[in-house]
Design a protein around this motif. Structure first.
Motif, PDB file in Angstrom:
ATOM      1  N   PRO A  28       7.912  43.477  39.272  1.00 45.82           N
ATOM      2  CA  PRO A  28       8.180  42.783  38.006  1.00 45.82           C
ATOM      3  C   PRO A  28       9.674  42.821  37.658  1.00 45.82           C
ATOM      4  N   LEU A  29      10.191  41.691  37.235  1.00 46.69           N
ATOM      5  CA  LEU A  29      11.595  41.531  36.867  1.00 46.69           C
ATOM      6  C   LEU A  29      11.657  40.868  35.503  1.00 46.69           C
ATOM      7  N   THR A  30      12.432  41.442  34.598  1.00 48.50           N
ATOM      8  CA  THR A  30      12.596  40.852  33.274  1.00 48.50           C
ATOM      9  C   THR A  30      14.071  40.703  32.970  1.00 48.50           C
ATOM     10  N   LEU A  31      14.468  39.481  32.624  1.00 49.29           N
ATOM     11  CA  LEU A  31      15.830  39.201  32.170  1.00 49.29           C
ATOM     12  C   LEU A  31      15.845  39.359  30.657  1.00 49.29           C
ATOM     13  N   VAL A  32      16.778  40.134  30.141  1.00 44.95           N
ATOM     14  CA  VAL A  32      16.879  40.352  28.699  1.00 44.95           C
ATOM     15  C   VAL A  32      18.202  39.760  28.229  1.00 44.95           C
ATOM     16  N   ALA A  33      18.135  38.835  27.271  1.00 44.42           N
ATOM     17  CA  ALA A  33      19.337  38.166  26.776  1.00 44.42           C
ATOM     18  C   ALA A  33      19.099  37.646  25.365  1.00 44.42           C
ATOM     19  N   ASN A  34      20.195  37.272  24.704  1.00 42.98           N
ATOM     20  CA  ASN A  34      20.061  36.732  23.350  1.00 42.98           C
ATOM     21  C   ASN A  34      20.044  35.205  23.361  1.00 42.98           C
ATOM     22  N   GLN A  35      19.747  34.639  24.508  1.00 42.82           N
ATOM     23  CA  GLN A  35      19.600  33.193  24.636  1.00 42.82           C
ATOM     24  C   GLN A  35      18.466  32.911  25.612  1.00 42.82           C
TER      25      GLN A  35
END
Length: 129
Positions: A28-35
């Motif tokens: 599992p891979l999760t990208l965390v960003a404010n957009q």
């Protein structure tokens, strides 16, 4: 194991490599960003959008990681906090941050920040190639 990416400053070429690795290894891979971030269709890859603000994405990662998770970031304070929580950390350039080298990296970061605050132009890292 879960891979978390501090994705606001992560180059797209690195994200593409991580997408392929997550799919190939079924991690599992999760990208965390404010957009909003585009991700390929995959049951292993998702993105998490957080509100804008100072260190909001960093805190979201810290709130969600478990011991043994891998975090991809070049944010030295975030890397130190992840290590303190039992996670593994790689910069987007492939540098492994460990409990043995993170304090020295924090000291250099703080020193460079002091130089910049006093008006000295310190440049930046070389372009990613």
């Amino acid at each position: 194991m879960h891979i978390w990416v501090d994705a606001d400053a992560c180059p797209q070429v690195i994200k593409d490599i991580l997408f392929r690795a997550a799919e190939r290894c079924r991690i599992p891979l999760t990208l965390v960003a404010n957009q909003a971030l585009p991700t390929p269709p995959s049951r292993f890859i998702k993105s998490l959008r957080v509100r804008s603000g100072f260190d909001v994405a960093d805190q979201a990662i810290l709130d969600k990681i478990a011991a043994g998770d891998l975090v991809i970031t070049s944010d030295i304070p975030l890397a130190a906090a992840v290590i303190d929580q039992g996670g593994q950390v790689l910069s987007h350039r492939g540098e492994l941050f460990t409990s043995e080298n993170i304090r020295a990296r924090l000291n250099v970061r703080d020193f460079m920040e002091t130089l910049r605050a006093s008006g000295i132009n310190t440049g930046g890292p070389p372009a990613l190639s």
